[in-house]
Design a protein around this motif. Sequence first.
Motif, short mmCIF file in Angstrom:
data_model
loop_
_atom_site.label_atom_id
_atom_site.label_comp_id
_atom_site.label_asym_id
_atom_site.label_seq_id
_atom_site.Cartn_x
_atom_site.Cartn_y
_atom_site.Cartn_z
N GLU A 206 0.84 -1.21 0.00
CA GLU A 206 0.00 0.00 0.00
C GLU A 206 0.88 1.26 0.00
OE1 GLU A 206 -0.54 -2.68 1.89
OE2 GLU A 206 -2.62 -3.29 1.54
N PHE A 207 1.90 1.29 0.85
CA PHE A 207 2.77 2.47 0.90
C PHE A 207 3.56 2.61 -0.41
CE2 PHE A 207 3.08 4.77 4.98
CZ PHE A 207 2.06 4.11 5.66
N GLU A 208 3.94 1.50 -0.98
CA GLU A 208 4.69 1.53 -2.24
C GLU A 208 3.85 2.20 -3.34
OE1 GLU A 208 6.30 -2.26 -3.12
OE2 GLU A 208 6.54 -1.89 -5.24
N ASN A 209 2.56 1.81 -3.42
CA ASN A 209 1.69 2.40 -4.45
C ASN A 209 1.58 3.91 -4.26
OD1 ASN A 209 1.20 0.06 -5.89
ND2 ASN A 209 -0.53 -0.53 -4.59
N LEU A 210 1.52 4.31 -3.00
CA LEU A 210 1.42 5.74 -2.70
C LEU A 210 2.70 6.48 -3.12
CD1 LEU A 210 -0.32 7.86 -1.08
CD2 LEU A 210 1.16 7.34 0.86
N PHE A 211 3.84 5.95 -2.73
CA PHE A 211 5.12 6.60 -3.06
C PHE A 211 5.36 6.61 -4.57
CE2 PHE A 211 6.49 5.09 1.36
CZ PHE A 211 6.15 6.30 1.95
N LYS A 212 4.97 5.52 -5.21
CA LYS A 212 5.14 5.43 -6.66
C LYS A 212 4.28 6.49 -7.36
CE LYS A 212 4.62 2.08 -10.26
NZ LYS A 212 3.26 1.69 -10.60
N SER A 213 3.07 6.68 -6.86
CA SER A 213 2.17 7.67 -7.48
C SER A 213 2.72 9.09 -7.28
CB SER A 213 0.76 7.56 -6.90
OG SER A 213 0.74 8.05 -5.58
N GLN A 214 3.60 9.25 -6.29
CA GLN A 214 4.22 10.57 -6.06
C GLN A 214 5.52 10.72 -6.85
OE1 GLN A 214 4.70 10.44 -1.79
NE2 GLN A 214 2.56 10.95 -1.38
N GLY A 215 5.83 9.71 -7.67
CA GLY A 215 7.02 9.77 -8.52
C GLY A 215 8.32 9.40 -7.81
N LEU A 216 8.20 8.82 -6.61
CA LEU A 216 9.42 8.45 -5.87
C LEU A 216 9.98 7.12 -6.38
CD1 LEU A 216 8.29 9.37 -2.24
CD2 LEU A 216 9.80 10.66 -3.74
N LYS A 217 11.30 7.01 -6.35
CA LYS A 217 11.93 5.75 -6.77
C LYS A 217 11.91 4.77 -5.60
CE LYS A 217 14.46 6.91 -10.76
NZ LYS A 217 15.02 8.25 -10.94
N ILE A 218 11.75 3.50 -5.94
CA ILE A 218 11.72 2.46 -4.91
C ILE A 218 13.04 1.70 -4.93
CG2 ILE A 218 10.46 0.43 -4.06
CD1 ILE A 218 8.75 3.09 -4.20
N ASN A 219 13.68 1.65 -3.77
CA ASN A 219 14.93 0.90 -3.61
C ASN A 219 14.60 -0.51 -3.13
OD1 ASN A 219 16.91 3.36 -3.67
ND2 ASN A 219 15.27 3.94 -2.27
N PHE A 220 15.37 -1.46 -3.59
CA PHE A 220 15.09 -2.86 -3.23
C PHE A 220 16.39 -3.66 -3.18
CE2 PHE A 220 14.48 -7.10 -5.43
CZ PHE A 220 13.97 -7.79 -4.33
N PHE A 221 16.55 -4.44 -2.11
CA PHE A 221 17.59 -5.48 -2.16
C PHE A 221 17.08 -6.77 -1.55
CE2 PHE A 221 19.37 -3.82 2.05
CZ PHE A 221 19.25 -5.01 2.77
N GLU A 222 17.71 -7.84 -1.98
CA GLU A 222 17.45 -9.13 -1.35
C GLU A 222 18.81 -9.72 -1.00
OE1 GLU A 222 14.21 -11.86 -2.84
OE2 GLU A 222 15.97 -13.12 -3.18
N ALA A 223 18.96 -10.07 0.27
CA ALA A 223 20.21 -10.68 0.73
C ALA A 223 19.93 -12.12 1.11
CB ALA A 223 20.75 -9.92 1.94
N VAL A 224 20.82 -13.01 0.72
CA VAL A 224 20.60 -14.43 1.03
C VAL A 224 21.60 -14.85 2.11
CG1 VAL A 224 22.12 -15.27 -0.81
CG2 VAL A 224 20.26 -16.69 -0.02
N LYS A 225 21.13 -15.74 2.99
CA LYS A 225 22.00 -16.23 4.06
C LYS A 225 22.86 -17.38 3.55
CE LYS A 225 22.32 -18.07 8.62
NZ LYS A 225 21.55 -18.22 9.83
N LEU A 226 24.14 -17.24 3.76
CA LEU A 226 25.09 -18.25 3.27
C LEU A 226 25.29 -19.35 4.30
CD1 LEU A 226 27.77 -15.71 1.98
CD2 LEU A 226 26.02 -16.87 0.62
N GLY A 227 25.75 -20.52 3.83
CA GLY A 227 26.10 -21.62 4.73
C GLY A 227 27.45 -21.32 5.39
N ASN A 228 27.92 -22.23 6.22
CA ASN A 228 29.20 -22.00 6.91
C ASN A 228 30.38 -21.93 5.96
OD1 ASN A 228 28.33 -21.75 9.57
ND2 ASN A 228 27.97 -23.98 9.64
#
Length: 228
Positions: A206-228
Amino acid sequence: MTDSFGSHFRTWKNQYIDLVESKTDKIISLVTEHPTPAHCESLKKLIAPFSTVFCEIGPGSGGHLIELAARNPTAAYVGFELRFKRAFKTVQKAEKRGIKNLFVVRANALTMKEFFAPASLAGVYVNFPDPWSKKHWKKNRILNPSFLEVLQELLAVDGFLSYKTDHLEYFEETLETVGKMPRFSIRKLTKDLYASEFVEANIPTEFENLFKSQGLKINFFEAVKLGN
Ligand SMILES: C[S@@+](CC[C@H](N)C(=O)[O-])C[C@H]1O[C@@H](n2cnc3c(N)ncnc32)[C@H](O)[C@@H]1O
């Protein structure tokens, strides 16, 4: 009751407190800062039928969590949400869609480590957390180094932390912290989600749709947990 100006007033009570309490089959609601063993046991029982568990921190009105749960009914989706109304509405909307694998813990997400064993989560989503922009408020940010350590510990190997925000400074700060954590590896990264290859799989909030409608860029990352 009468106040010092002679006018009448009633003690206001959030109607959603009772509504949340009526949904013990879907919502665990804390009355104190920390969960009791009974709270932990209740959540354990609710998610016991599912071998895979994902969490969302601060799901708000719940659109993202509901969509995830609808798409993957064999996994449990647990939202940690502070607000009673948002917790209740999320569960109510999910029920209307016949979704059976969505649960909400109405509590501060900082309590997550008291509910889950290390290495027990397949993924954690954090979407548009409150940025606490003023300098002296930054200590309130949920994605601080010590909580990121907790999330890393709760994630199973190959589990992921997914983070979206419009707030560039909060994004860069978190990215730097996560980038220095040896058991995390950043596998997806963009500072403009809607111009990136990741948009196809994206579920907007919901917040993303609002920010997007205001022309704001959306930052995104995905981090994965590594084994030992
Ligand atoms: C800015 S809103 C974003 C809501 C939703 N993720 C979205 O993108 O539409 C932040 C949400 O996080 C919740 N929240 C803030 N701090 C929290 C905390 N420590 N634990 C759990 N929920 C929290 C708020 O109540 C609110 O619903």
